[in-house]
Design a protein around this motif. Sequence first.
Motif, PDB file in Angstrom:
ATOM      1  N   ASP A 106       0.909  -1.221   0.182  1.00  0.00           N
ATOM      2  CA  ASP A 106      -0.047  -0.050   0.121  1.00  0.00           C
ATOM      3  C   ASP A 106       0.865   1.182  -0.055  1.00  0.00           C
ATOM      4  O   ASP A 106       1.420   1.635   0.911  1.00  0.00           O
ATOM      5  CB  ASP A 106      -0.710   0.129   1.167  1.00  0.00           C
ATOM      6  CG  ASP A 106      -1.818   1.241   1.074  1.00  0.00           C
ATOM      7  OD1 ASP A 106      -1.853   1.911   0.402  1.00  0.00           O
ATOM      8  OD2 ASP A 106      -2.596   1.376   2.265  1.00  0.00           O
ATOM      9  N   ASN A 107       1.194   1.782  -1.243  1.00  0.00           N
ATOM     10  CA  ASN A 107       1.902   3.197  -1.295  1.00  0.00           C
ATOM     11  C   ASN A 107       1.055   4.243  -1.620  1.00  0.00           C
ATOM     12  O   ASN A 107       1.464   5.075  -2.287  1.00  0.00           O
ATOM     13  CB  ASN A 107       2.995   2.816  -2.343  1.00  0.00           C
ATOM     14  CG  ASN A 107       2.571   2.551  -3.723  1.00  0.00           C
ATOM     15  OD1 ASN A 107       1.418   2.687  -3.964  1.00  0.00           O
ATOM     16  ND2 ASN A 107       3.321   2.388  -4.703  1.00  0.00           N
ATOM     17  N   SER A 108      -0.102   4.148  -1.064  1.00  0.00           N
ATOM     18  CA  SER A 108      -1.095   5.291  -1.533  1.00  0.00           C
ATOM     19  C   SER A 108      -0.780   6.434  -0.706  1.00  0.00           C
ATOM     20  O   SER A 108      -1.393   7.681  -1.324  1.00  0.00           O
ATOM     21  CB  SER A 108      -2.589   5.019  -1.269  1.00  0.00           C
ATOM     22  OG  SER A 108      -2.666   4.400  -0.016  1.00  0.00           O
ATOM     23  N   THR A 109      -0.277   6.382   0.457  1.00  0.00           N
ATOM     24  CA  THR A 109       0.197   7.775   1.318  1.00  0.00           C
ATOM     25  C   THR A 109       1.407   7.566   1.849  1.00  0.00           C
ATOM     26  O   THR A 109       2.006   6.256   2.090  1.00  0.00           O
ATOM     27  CB  THR A 109      -0.989   7.965   2.340  1.00  0.00           C
ATOM     28  OG1 THR A 109      -0.897   6.929   3.204  1.00  0.00           O
ATOM     29  CG2 THR A 109      -2.370   7.968   1.861  1.00  0.00           C
ATOM     30  N   PRO A 110       2.104   8.425   2.085  1.00  0.00           N
ATOM     31  CA  PRO A 110       3.416   8.420   3.105  1.00  0.00           C
ATOM     32  C   PRO A 110       3.116   7.948   4.299  1.00  0.00           C
ATOM     33  O   PRO A 110       4.050   6.908   4.682  1.00  0.00           O
ATOM     34  CB  PRO A 110       3.711  10.009   3.351  1.00  0.00           C
ATOM     35  CG  PRO A 110       3.094  10.737   2.020  1.00  0.00           C
ATOM     36  CD  PRO A 110       1.850   9.829   1.809  1.00  0.00           C
ATOM     37  N   GLU A 111       2.097   8.178   4.940  1.00  0.00           N
ATOM     38  CA  GLU A 111       1.918   7.165   6.163  1.00  0.00           C
ATOM     39  C   GLU A 111       1.690   5.760   6.137  1.00  0.00           C
ATOM     40  O   GLU A 111       2.133   4.991   6.866  1.00  0.00           O
ATOM     41  CB  GLU A 111       0.312   7.570   6.863  1.00  0.00           C
ATOM     42  CG  GLU A 111       0.509   9.316   7.354  1.00  0.00           C
ATOM     43  CD  GLU A 111       0.531  10.105   6.192  1.00  0.00           C
ATOM     44  OE1 GLU A 111       1.059  11.443   6.378  1.00  0.00           O
ATOM     45  OE2 GLU A 111       0.223   9.819   4.922  1.00  0.00           O
ATOM     46  N   SER A 112       0.834   5.257   4.954  1.00  0.00           N
ATOM     47  CA  SER A 112       0.873   3.734   4.745  1.00  0.00           C
ATOM     48  C   SER A 112       2.349   3.346   4.410  1.00  0.00           C
ATOM     49  O   SER A 112       2.769   1.993   4.820  1.00  0.00           O
ATOM     50  CB  SER A 112      -0.054   3.479   3.373  1.00  0.00           C
ATOM     51  OG  SER A 112       0.365   4.111   2.303  1.00  0.00           O
ATOM     52  N   TRP A 135       7.885   3.683  -3.761  1.00  0.00           N
ATOM     53  CA  TRP A 135       7.210   4.784  -3.725  1.00  0.00           C
ATOM     54  C   TRP A 135       7.100   5.490  -4.959  1.00  0.00           C
ATOM     55  O   TRP A 135       7.800   5.483  -5.748  1.00  0.00           O
ATOM     56  CB  TRP A 135       7.635   5.789  -2.521  1.00  0.00           C
ATOM     57  CG  TRP A 135       9.139   6.139  -2.584  1.00  0.00           C
ATOM     58  CD1 TRP A 135      10.219   5.567  -2.015  1.00  0.00           C
ATOM     59  CD2 TRP A 135       9.811   7.250  -3.242  1.00  0.00           C
ATOM     60  NE1 TRP A 135      11.261   6.000  -2.297  1.00  0.00           N
ATOM     61  CE2 TRP A 135      11.067   7.201  -3.062  1.00  0.00           C
ATOM     62  CE3 TRP A 135       9.504   8.632  -3.958  1.00  0.00           C
ATOM     63  CZ2 TRP A 135      12.139   8.126  -3.526  1.00  0.00           C
ATOM     64  CZ3 TRP A 135      10.174   9.650  -4.244  1.00  0.00           C
ATOM     65  CH2 TRP A 135      11.336   9.394  -3.993  1.00  0.00           C
ATOM     66  N   MET A 139       4.595  11.535  -4.572  1.00  0.00           N
ATOM     67  CA  MET A 139       4.175  11.175  -3.360  1.00  0.00           C
ATOM     68  C   MET A 139       4.698  12.485  -2.417  1.00  0.00           C
ATOM     69  O   MET A 139       4.077  12.805  -1.438  1.00  0.00           O
ATOM     70  CB  MET A 139       4.788   9.938  -2.969  1.00  0.00           C
ATOM     71  CG  MET A 139       4.369   9.595  -1.570  1.00  0.00           C
ATOM     72  SD  MET A 139       2.599   9.419  -1.115  1.00  0.00           S
ATOM     73  CE  MET A 139       2.307   8.048  -1.937  1.00  0.00           C
ATOM     74  N   PHE A 140       5.881  12.928  -2.657  1.00  0.00           N
ATOM     75  CA  PHE A 140       6.715  13.902  -1.779  1.00  0.00           C
ATOM     76  C   PHE A 140       7.018  15.090  -2.534  1.00  0.00           C
ATOM     77  O   PHE A 140       7.134  15.057  -3.824  1.00  0.00           O
ATOM     78  CB  PHE A 140       7.963  12.901  -1.228  1.00  0.00           C
ATOM     79  CG  PHE A 140       7.785  11.884  -0.509  1.00  0.00           C
ATOM     80  CD1 PHE A 140       7.272  11.711   0.652  1.00  0.00           C
ATOM     81  CD2 PHE A 140       7.762  10.608  -1.102  1.00  0.00           C
ATOM     82  CE1 PHE A 140       7.105  10.712   1.332  1.00  0.00           C
ATOM     83  CE2 PHE A 140       7.604   9.524  -0.274  1.00  0.00           C
ATOM     84  CZ  PHE A 140       7.317   9.539   1.086  1.00  0.00           C
ATOM     85  N   THR A 149      12.186  11.675   8.342  1.00  0.00           N
ATOM     86  CA  THR A 149      10.884  11.128   8.257  1.00  0.00           C
ATOM     87  C   THR A 149      11.257   9.322   8.487  1.00  0.00           C
ATOM     88  O   THR A 149      10.541   8.884   9.550  1.00  0.00           O
ATOM     89  CB  THR A 149      10.415  11.209   7.140  1.00  0.00           C
ATOM     90  OG1 THR A 149      10.153  12.739   6.980  1.00  0.00           O
ATOM     91  CG2 THR A 149       8.931  10.509   7.244  1.00  0.00           C
ATOM     92  N   THR A 424      -1.398   9.068 -10.026  1.00  0.00           N
ATOM     93  CA  THR A 424      -0.233   9.926  -9.567  1.00  0.00           C
ATOM     94  C   THR A 424       0.886  10.181 -10.344  1.00  0.00           C
ATOM     95  O   THR A 424       1.570  11.190 -10.567  1.00  0.00           O
ATOM     96  CB  THR A 424       0.389   9.415  -8.061  1.00  0.00           C
ATOM     97  OG1 THR A 424       0.887   8.197  -8.419  1.00  0.00           O
ATOM     98  CG2 THR A 424      -0.592   9.590  -7.082  1.00  0.00           C
TER      99      THR A 424
END
Length: 562
Positions: A106-112, A135, A139-140, A149, A424
């Motif tokens: 799951d690379n949908s968000t930085p948090e995931s 990633w 994303m960033f 991070t 993305t």
Amino acid sequence: MKQNLYGIVAVLIVIGAPIYAQEADTIYTGGKIYTSESQMTVVEAVAIKDRKFIAVGSAEEIAEHQGQNTRVVELDGAFAMPGIIDVHMHPFEDFHRDRYLLGIEDNSTPESILAEIGAYADANPDKEWIIGGAWPPGMFPNEAPTRETLDEVIPDRPVFIQDQSAHSVWMNTKALELTGFMDTKDADLPEGSVVVRDENGVPSGTIREFAIGYARRSMPPFPKEEMIGTAKGFQDWFHSLGITSVKAAAGYQSHIDAVHAIHEAGEWKLRMHMAMSYNYYDAGNTLEEQIETIKNAEQHTLEFFDPRGFKIFMDGTPPTREGWLVDPYPGTDNFGVHYYEPADLLALYSLATELDRVVMAHGTGDRSVRETLNAIESVKNAFPDSNIRHHPTHNGLIHDDDIARFAELGLTIELSPIVWFPATTVKSFEDVMGRLNVAAYTNPRRLLDAGASVAFASDWSVGPLDPWSRIGFLVSRVRPDDPESGPFLPQSAVTAEEAIRASTLGPAHVIGVENETGSIKVGKFADMIVLDRDITRIDPTEIKDTKVLRTVFAGEVVFSAE
């Protein structure tokens, strides 16, 4: 006189003698078999003997090749076609990562992403390095995640996380220290290295391009058993998807050793060409050792494995404004970056041609594509007797003036990655290049309409490996990850038949095996797949759901869904 009479009678007997059809080992009949040939494009049946097609035609014609020991397979109307050929992928690195390292699901968000990195580290306390990916672009900020991070999740072990393009890596402070970046100036790094730094000149956590190879020197080599397991695993997976031939766009001695081990066990059943890494080198090789492997490639060549080539990088990638362009990026005076001056490039191509080595040249911007074609044109003139077919790869943006040059140089245009999802990816390109350039980037319709021959490739895992989602998208222009958004650049759509040829005969030409495979034709290896649907007659949005029922490689069934 009698002697002449006997001769005439003998000739008449031979002429009048019945000619028996060659007995086949296997016959596939009663199907709709798309050949990828311009003549006899669709046939009912084929006959195979000694791993090759000996007859192609109607069921009645092929029945003449049935003998006492012939195995007859009734296709019951099923659709069949040549095996898929994918001439740009990274099978060793990507399958090894997903099987033995951290394959981020799951690379949908930085948090995931951070959650998966942390969970993997907790589950693998004995891992010296946390290595994985990927990633996605966009994303960033500035495509440059920071070491701090990662430090918050894993401060005490080195972390090395590659991005989806394989041109950037995210590292924590521990990894940057162990690989020497915290103490090394840019001037002391290999040419083409990019280290993103903060306002104080300290590495901020992202490295790019040739700095990745520099980092790998300090990382532990992967065990041989893992490389063998990797190759066995991706071979089985490819067969299940209908892929029978590939080109690995990076190669090392450890990869060669794995293929040879499987071959010696009688289990290597995939046609693979390999471009040995020239600009990069892994933890087990110095650059000098890598070049020595390239020079000695003949020693490692097998019937279905050919490492007689190497890969170079002309530029970077557009999302980081490192693709080399003829015109500057919109709103800037930046033309991108390039790693070879024309004279140096020509010298390298000349040496490769002398050594009978294929140069696979990464080029995403139209200037890098142009300079690559210039070098190829020069060596063709300098070495008119050479049969080497060099391989420009990606060819993302091609200037209008250069499209016809591919055919003039006897080249098929390989496009990779050819897909425009996830969303993305599209946004990151549009933000940097503008929508006009995005509309032209890897646009097969534009090239086909100009009379070019094209080949589709995945660049897996930069793009999805599954050929059916790829073909389905190219025909329908509907992104499988976002079908509600409707067709994306619908004017770029190709027909299903065009997509099949660009996935079979086109890529066969790219790697110089069009006389061996790529179409169903007498004399070629029997590489063929049977599908659960006729992809030339269904709603294009349903092509992505295609399943392979059977894969035949060199006459042998290597996958069956039964």
